[in-house]
Enzyme design. Structure first.
Site, PDB file in Angstrom:
ATOM      1  N   TYR A   1      93.138   7.671 -11.452  1.00  0.00           N
ATOM      2  CA  TYR A   1      94.406   7.477 -12.163  1.00  0.00           C
ATOM      3  C   TYR A   1      95.526   7.099 -11.192  1.00  0.00           C
ATOM      4  O   TYR A   1      95.621   7.646 -10.093  1.00  0.00           O
ATOM      5  CB  TYR A   1      94.821   8.766 -12.864  1.00  0.00           C
ATOM      6  CG  TYR A   1      94.093   9.016 -14.161  1.00  0.00           C
ATOM      7  CD1 TYR A   1      94.217   8.136 -15.230  1.00  0.00           C
ATOM      8  CD2 TYR A   1      93.302  10.152 -14.305  1.00  0.00           C
ATOM      9  CE1 TYR A   1      93.551   8.379 -16.428  1.00  0.00           C
ATOM     10  CE2 TYR A   1      92.641  10.400 -15.494  1.00  0.00           C
ATOM     11  CZ  TYR A   1      92.771   9.505 -16.562  1.00  0.00           C
ATOM     12  OH  TYR A   1      92.120   9.750 -17.730  1.00  0.00           O
TER      13      TYR A   1
ATOM     14  N   LYS B   1      94.176  43.460 -10.791  1.00  0.00           N
ATOM     15  CA  LYS B   1      94.903  42.804 -11.881  1.00  0.00           C
ATOM     16  C   LYS B   1      94.348  41.394 -12.104  1.00  0.00           C
ATOM     17  O   LYS B   1      93.647  40.852 -11.244  1.00  0.00           O
ATOM     18  CB  LYS B   1      96.392  42.750 -11.533  1.00  0.00           C
ATOM     19  CG  LYS B   1      96.710  41.976 -10.247  1.00  0.00           C
ATOM     20  CD  LYS B   1      98.133  42.223  -9.781  1.00  0.00           C
ATOM     21  CE  LYS B   1      98.405  41.470  -8.486  1.00  0.00           C
ATOM     22  NZ  LYS B   1      99.671  41.895  -7.871  1.00  0.00           N
TER      23      LYS B   1
HETATM   24  C1  PLP Z   1      99.391  42.239  -6.471  1.00  0.00           C
HETATM   25  C2  PLP Z   1      99.968  43.438  -5.842  1.00  0.00           C
HETATM   26  C3  PLP Z   1      99.366  44.030  -4.716  1.00  0.00           C
HETATM   27  C4  PLP Z   1      98.205  43.391  -3.980  1.00  0.00           C
HETATM   28  O1  PLP Z   1      98.702  42.456  -3.065  1.00  0.00           O
HETATM   29  P1  PLP Z   1      97.737  41.582  -2.137  1.00  0.00           P
HETATM   30  O2  PLP Z   1      98.683  40.743  -1.359  1.00  0.00           O
HETATM   31  O3  PLP Z   1      96.880  40.799  -3.064  1.00  0.00           O
HETATM   32  O4  PLP Z   1      96.953  42.525  -1.295  1.00  0.00           O
HETATM   33  C5  PLP Z   1      99.873  45.234  -4.259  1.00  0.00           C
HETATM   34  N1  PLP Z   1     100.950  45.812  -4.853  1.00  0.00           N
HETATM   35  C6  PLP Z   1     101.571  45.253  -5.907  1.00  0.00           C
HETATM   36  C7  PLP Z   1     102.755  45.929  -6.490  1.00  0.00           C
HETATM   37  C8  PLP Z   1     101.119  44.042  -6.430  1.00  0.00           C
HETATM   38  O5  PLP Z   1     101.760  43.496  -7.466  1.00  0.00           O
END
Ligand code: PLP
Length: 367
Positions: free
Chosen positions: A258, A36
């Site tokens: 800053y 994702k």
């Molecule tokens: C993002 C996600 C993962 C992956 O998790 P990691 O901690 O990055 O391994 C697995 N399952 C779901 C439902 C997620 O949203």
């Protein structure tokens, strides 16, 4: 060419290594990959093609748009699970593209069933204690009870997600495992070939009891170490190096950046590098990050600006100090490991990775 722009190197061989390592560690049947958010910011096409060539066939994305992009790349050869499920009215798009929605609510499940005379495969997410997405165990149970003897609907996977997998001692881990194992058993009575899926990266290291059939690691593929024991050879994937635009000599008592939040306690040499919060170098790294040049660790002084930040290079002997055009490393390597740097920013490697900006020059390497 934008010669001062930061250089983000993505090591595809390390992604391949990490997936194969997780796959060997996983006691279940099918080790997938979560890609994702543009493969955690690192780029769909190269990352998913690497994972595919390593043998991965089950991919998880968040949204419909991501799923369409992934199907365009890898087509019929893979299963694409959409973790946000199927929005109302998009059912036909899912079935025609052979995307597998992970249905996360009772309403979504009802809609899908009503639509899916086509017998299109789907998955269900059940809430076992995180209370984010998912049907409740009661909702799922009553749906099971309502089914006729031989349900025609093709439920291919049952998912749940762990809330505290990166804290092995947390009592919720075992509670979620037990609740999930119970509901898996009940679902299997109706759908014998359903794949049960509970593990993100960290959960793979809680023990075989958590593994079930289908794994969904994300961050560990990309070199994040949250919840990964130090003995496990997950390799760094990203390296970020920022170009020095200017060096300067700052006198004791002068301020830097800053808000004048840093005041020199002694005369010092500093390097100003191109790269700031617009590139994903989080502002919370102000006064906290460490850069690395030829093995020397360099504190980041004062605030991160939009396009630049400043490192203390005084500890480096004058003949080997960086000058204009040299690069100071901010991620990837001793002293600036991704997960450690994220900790300095008060965040996690996931956020640091997914914020890395489009202005960086991205290079894919196979080492
Ligand atoms: C993002 C996600 C993962 C992956 O998790 P990691 O901690 O990055 O391994 C697995 N399952 C779901 C439902 C997620 O949203």
């Amino acid at each position: 060419m934008d010669t001062f722009s930061g250089l983000l190197e993505v090591n595809l061989s390390a992604i391949r290594h990490n997936w194969l390592l997780l796959q060997r560690h996983f006691a279940g049947r099918d080790c997938g990959a979560v890609v994702k958010a543009n493969a955690y910011g690192l780029g769909y096409a190269p990352v998913t093609q690497t994972l595919f060539s390593a043998g991965c066939r089950s991919f998880f994305v968040a949204s419909f748009g991501e799923a369409v992009a992934l199907k365009k790349l890898l087509g019929e050869q893979i299963d694409v699970y959409v973790l946000q499920g199927c929005p109302e009215g998009v059912e036909r798009e899912f079935t025609s593209r052979k995307l597998i929605p992970v249905l996360v609510s009772w309403a979504m499940l009802k809609r899908w069933i009503a639509h899916a005379e086509s017998a299109a495969p789907f998955a269900i997410k059940v809430n076992t204690g995180m209370n984010r997405l998912g049907l409740s165990i009661d909702e799922l149970s009553s749906w099971l009870d309502s089914l006729t003897e031989k349900p025609a609907v093709p439920l291919v996977a049952l998912l749940s997600h762990m809330a505290c997998a990166d804290e092995p001692e947390h009592p919720l881990n075992d509670l979620q495992r037990q609740r999930f194992a119970d509901i898996v058993e009940r679902v299997r009575a109706r759908f014998p070939s359903v794949q049960a899926s509970l593990c993100n990266s960290a959960a793979l290291f809680l023990g075989n009891g958590w593994h079930f059939d289908l794994a969904r690691p994300g961050i560990a593929l990309y070199g994040g170490r949250e919840g990964v024991p130090s003995s496990i050879d997950i390799r760094p994937v990203v390296s970020l190096a920022l170009s020095v635009i200017q060096t300067r000599y700052v006198l004791k008592g002068e301020c830097i950046g800053y808000g004048a939040t840093y005041r020199a306690e002694r005369d010092m040499h500093v390097a100003l590098v191109a790269g700031g919060y617009a590139d994903g170098i989080l502002r919370s790294l102000s006064g906290a990050a460490v850069g690395v040049f030829r093995g020397h660790q360099l504190p980041l002084l004062g605030r991160v600006s939009m396009d630049s930040c400043v490192f203390d290079i005084s500890s480096i002997p004058s003949q080997s100090r960086p000058s204009e055009g040299h690069r100071i490393k901010l991620l990837g390597g001793d002293g600036c490991d991704l997960t450690v740097q994220a900790g300095r920013a008060g965040t996690i490697s996931y956020e640091l990775l997914t914020r890395l900006g489009g202005r960086l020059q991205k290079h894919y390497v196979e080492l």
